[in-house]
Write a protein that holds these residues in place. Structure first.
Motif, mmCIF file in Angstrom:
data_model
loop_
_atom_site.group_PDB
_atom_site.id
_atom_site.type_symbol
_atom_site.label_atom_id
_atom_site.label_comp_id
_atom_site.label_asym_id
_atom_site.label_seq_id
_atom_site.Cartn_x
_atom_site.Cartn_y
_atom_site.Cartn_z
ATOM 1 N N ALA A 165 23.483 63.446 61.666
ATOM 2 C CA ALA A 165 24.323 64.190 60.739
ATOM 3 C C ALA A 165 25.340 63.276 60.070
ATOM 4 O O ALA A 165 26.098 62.572 60.737
ATOM 5 C CB ALA A 165 25.042 65.317 61.476
ATOM 6 N N GLY A 166 25.328 63.272 58.754
ATOM 7 C CA GLY A 166 26.310 62.516 57.995
ATOM 8 C C GLY A 166 26.060 61.031 57.877
ATOM 9 O O GLY A 166 26.856 60.322 57.261
ATOM 10 N N ARG A 167 24.967 60.536 58.447
ATOM 11 C CA ARG A 167 24.792 59.084 58.441
ATOM 12 C C ARG A 167 24.481 58.518 57.058
ATOM 13 O O ARG A 167 24.587 57.322 56.844
ATOM 14 C CB ARG A 167 23.721 58.662 59.443
ATOM 15 C CG ARG A 167 22.288 59.039 59.094
ATOM 16 C CD ARG A 167 21.347 58.587 60.193
ATOM 17 N NE ARG A 167 19.991 59.049 59.977
ATOM 18 C CZ ARG A 167 19.036 59.014 60.927
ATOM 19 N NH1 ARG A 167 19.322 58.557 62.127
ATOM 20 N NH2 ARG A 167 17.823 59.447 60.665
ATOM 21 N N ASN A 168 24.112 59.379 56.131
ATOM 22 C CA ASN A 168 23.880 58.928 54.754
ATOM 23 C C ASN A 168 24.902 59.516 53.776
ATOM 24 O O ASN A 168 24.630 59.642 52.581
ATOM 25 C CB ASN A 168 22.451 59.276 54.314
ATOM 26 C CG ASN A 168 21.458 58.190 54.704
ATOM 27 O OD1 ASN A 168 21.553 57.056 54.236
ATOM 28 N ND2 ASN A 168 20.511 58.533 55.571
ATOM 29 N N SER A 169 26.086 59.838 54.288
ATOM 30 C CA SER A 169 27.108 60.459 53.444
ATOM 31 C C SER A 169 27.607 59.533 52.335
ATOM 32 O O SER A 169 28.101 60.003 51.310
ATOM 33 C CB SER A 169 28.284 60.937 54.303
ATOM 34 O OG SER A 169 28.872 59.848 54.995
ATOM 35 N N GLU A 170 27.488 58.234 52.526
ATOM 36 C CA GLU A 170 27.931 57.283 51.504
ATOM 37 C C GLU A 170 26.768 56.743 50.671
ATOM 38 O O GLU A 170 26.960 55.872 49.823
ATOM 39 C CB GLU A 170 28.669 56.110 52.171
ATOM 40 C CG GLU A 170 29.903 56.515 52.953
ATOM 41 C CD GLU A 170 30.928 57.234 52.080
ATOM 42 O OE1 GLU A 170 31.173 56.774 50.940
ATOM 43 O OE2 GLU A 170 31.472 58.269 52.530
ATOM 44 N N THR A 171 25.572 57.269 50.911
ATOM 45 C CA THR A 171 24.377 56.784 50.221
ATOM 46 C C THR A 171 24.251 57.385 48.832
ATOM 47 O O THR A 171 24.373 58.605 48.664
ATOM 48 C CB THR A 171 23.113 57.107 51.051
ATOM 49 O OG1 THR A 171 23.191 56.426 52.308
ATOM 50 C CG2 THR A 171 21.848 56.681 50.326
ATOM 51 N N ARG A 172 24.009 56.513 47.859
ATOM 52 C CA ARG A 172 23.683 56.940 46.487
ATOM 53 C C ARG A 172 22.349 56.295 46.158
ATOM 54 O O ARG A 172 22.279 55.084 45.955
ATOM 55 C CB ARG A 172 24.776 56.498 45.509
ATOM 56 C CG ARG A 172 26.106 57.209 45.692
ATOM 57 C CD ARG A 172 27.168 56.665 44.748
ATOM 58 N NE ARG A 172 28.393 57.442 44.786
ATOM 59 C CZ ARG A 172 29.359 57.291 45.696
ATOM 60 N NH1 ARG A 172 29.220 56.370 46.640
ATOM 61 N NH2 ARG A 172 30.442 58.045 45.672
ATOM 62 N N ALA A 173 21.307 57.101 46.142
ATOM 63 C CA ALA A 173 19.956 56.547 46.193
ATOM 64 C C ALA A 173 19.100 56.850 44.974
ATOM 65 O O ALA A 173 19.203 57.912 44.362
ATOM 66 C CB ALA A 173 19.245 57.049 47.443
ATOM 67 N N ILE A 174 18.242 55.895 44.685
ATOM 68 C CA ILE A 174 17.124 56.076 43.760
ATOM 69 C C ILE A 174 15.873 56.195 44.607
ATOM 70 O O ILE A 174 15.624 55.350 45.480
ATOM 71 C CB ILE A 174 16.981 54.883 42.801
ATOM 72 C CG1 ILE A 174 18.215 54.742 41.907
ATOM 73 C CG2 ILE A 174 15.712 55.020 41.955
ATOM 74 C CD1 ILE A 174 18.233 53.445 41.091
ATOM 75 N N VAL A 175 15.079 57.245 44.382
ATOM 76 C CA VAL A 175 13.836 57.446 45.113
ATOM 77 C C VAL A 175 12.703 57.599 44.116
ATOM 78 O O VAL A 175 12.658 58.578 43.366
ATOM 79 C CB VAL A 175 13.902 58.691 46.025
ATOM 80 C CG1 VAL A 175 12.601 58.840 46.816
ATOM 81 C CG2 VAL A 175 15.097 58.615 46.976
ATOM 82 N N THR A 176 11.794 56.630 44.077
ATOM 83 C CA THR A 176 10.646 56.751 43.168
ATOM 84 C C THR A 176 9.568 57.608 43.832
ATOM 85 O O THR A 176 9.484 57.702 45.060
ATOM 86 C CB THR A 176 10.070 55.378 42.789
ATOM 87 O OG1 THR A 176 9.402 54.791 43.916
ATOM 88 C CG2 THR A 176 11.158 54.450 42.286
ATOM 89 N N GLY A 177 8.774 58.260 43.004
ATOM 90 C CA GLY A 177 7.833 59.235 43.537
ATOM 91 C C GLY A 177 8.579 60.391 44.167
ATOM 92 O O GLY A 177 8.063 61.082 45.056
#
Length: 264
Positions: free
Chosen positions: A5-17
């Motif tokens: 829980a919350g481990r990607n709270s600071e992630t700003r991601a590009i996801v292809t496909g």
């Protein structure tokens, strides 16, 4: 409490496909782990809009960028658009790929180019854009490339596809080594036979599979299933997150078939 829980709270991601299959499963996992900035990349605006709407219900600032990753200009536009919208990006998942069939003697020059442009050149220039942005900001980041167990060898009818995934494996390690001192990590997963919408189309198109192909395929597997996108997505979201620490340059097999094994 859920350890993820919350481990990607600071992630700003590009996801292809990102509008379907493993890409969308990754987007859902990231969102469930606190990510609130997701740029989904794909070719179908209809699928993209549907995926964005699903994520928006959970409070995610999600955008869809219509692009063909085999086109370098599109790759550059993807990175620029995501940065312009979110202010910054610090994560990239290269899940888009083509698994078009072709043996060594049957593969045309055009097919070879199509596969390598999508599976190698696209990820190369997407990583170039994201890494350049991170270096400019002196910021850490994380990349995960989706390969395939076929990178180890592959079937005879997957000669160019397997070769492309092998190339991406080497590229993954090269990027990891080059930017480790900048705290930019690059890893990869190598899934085996996977249960996705795309695989159903492939089985029908290339192998004249019956309607119950999935049931029969799963019955023949050691663990009674094919790889499920939602399962693999949790591994990818962990590898993207800061929780995976110093992990970089890793190529993680994700399958019930062991590379190098022989029948008993």
């Amino acid at each position: 409490m859920n350890g993820s829980a919350g481990r990607n709270s600071e992630t700003r991601a590009i996801v292809t496909g990102g509008a379907q299959g493993i890409g969308f499963a990754v987007a859902e996992a990231l969102a469930d782990e606190g990510c609130r900035a997701l740029a989904l990349v794909g070719r179908s605006r209809e699928k993209g809009d549907k995926a964005v709407a699903a994520l928006a219900k959970d409070g995610v600032d999600a955008i869809f960028i219509s692009a063909d990753v085999s086109v370098v200009a599109d790759c550059k536009r993807v990175v620029e658009t995501a940065i312009a919208h979110f202010g910054t990006v610090n994560a990239l998942v290269n899940a888009a790929a083509t698994s078009a069939r072709g043996s060594l003697v049957e593969t045309s020059e055009d097919l070879f180019d199509q596969i390598f442009q999508t599976n190698v050149r696209g990820p190369f220039f997407l990583m170039q854009g994201v890494v350049a942005h991170l270096l400019d900001r002196k910021a850490p980041g994380s990349i995960v490339n989706v390969l395939s167990m076929s990178a180890h060898c592959g079937q005879s009818f997957l000669a160019p596809y397997s070769s492309s995934k092998g190339a991406l494996a080497t590229l993954t390690k090269n990027v990891a080594n080059a930017y480790r001192s900048n705290r930019i990590r690059c890893n990869a997963v190598l899934p085996g036979w996977m249960d996705t919408e795309g695989e159903a189309i492939v089985q029908k198109k290339w192998h004249d599979a019956p309607d119950d192909w999935l049931e029969k395929a799963e019955a023949a597997q050691p663990m009674g299933q094919l790889v499920k996108p939602a399962q693999l997505a949790r591994l990818i979201s962990y590898m993207i997150s800061p929780q995976s620490g110093v992990m970089t340059g890793s190529l993680v097999d994700y399958d019930q078939t062991i590379a190098g094994s022989s029948p008993e």
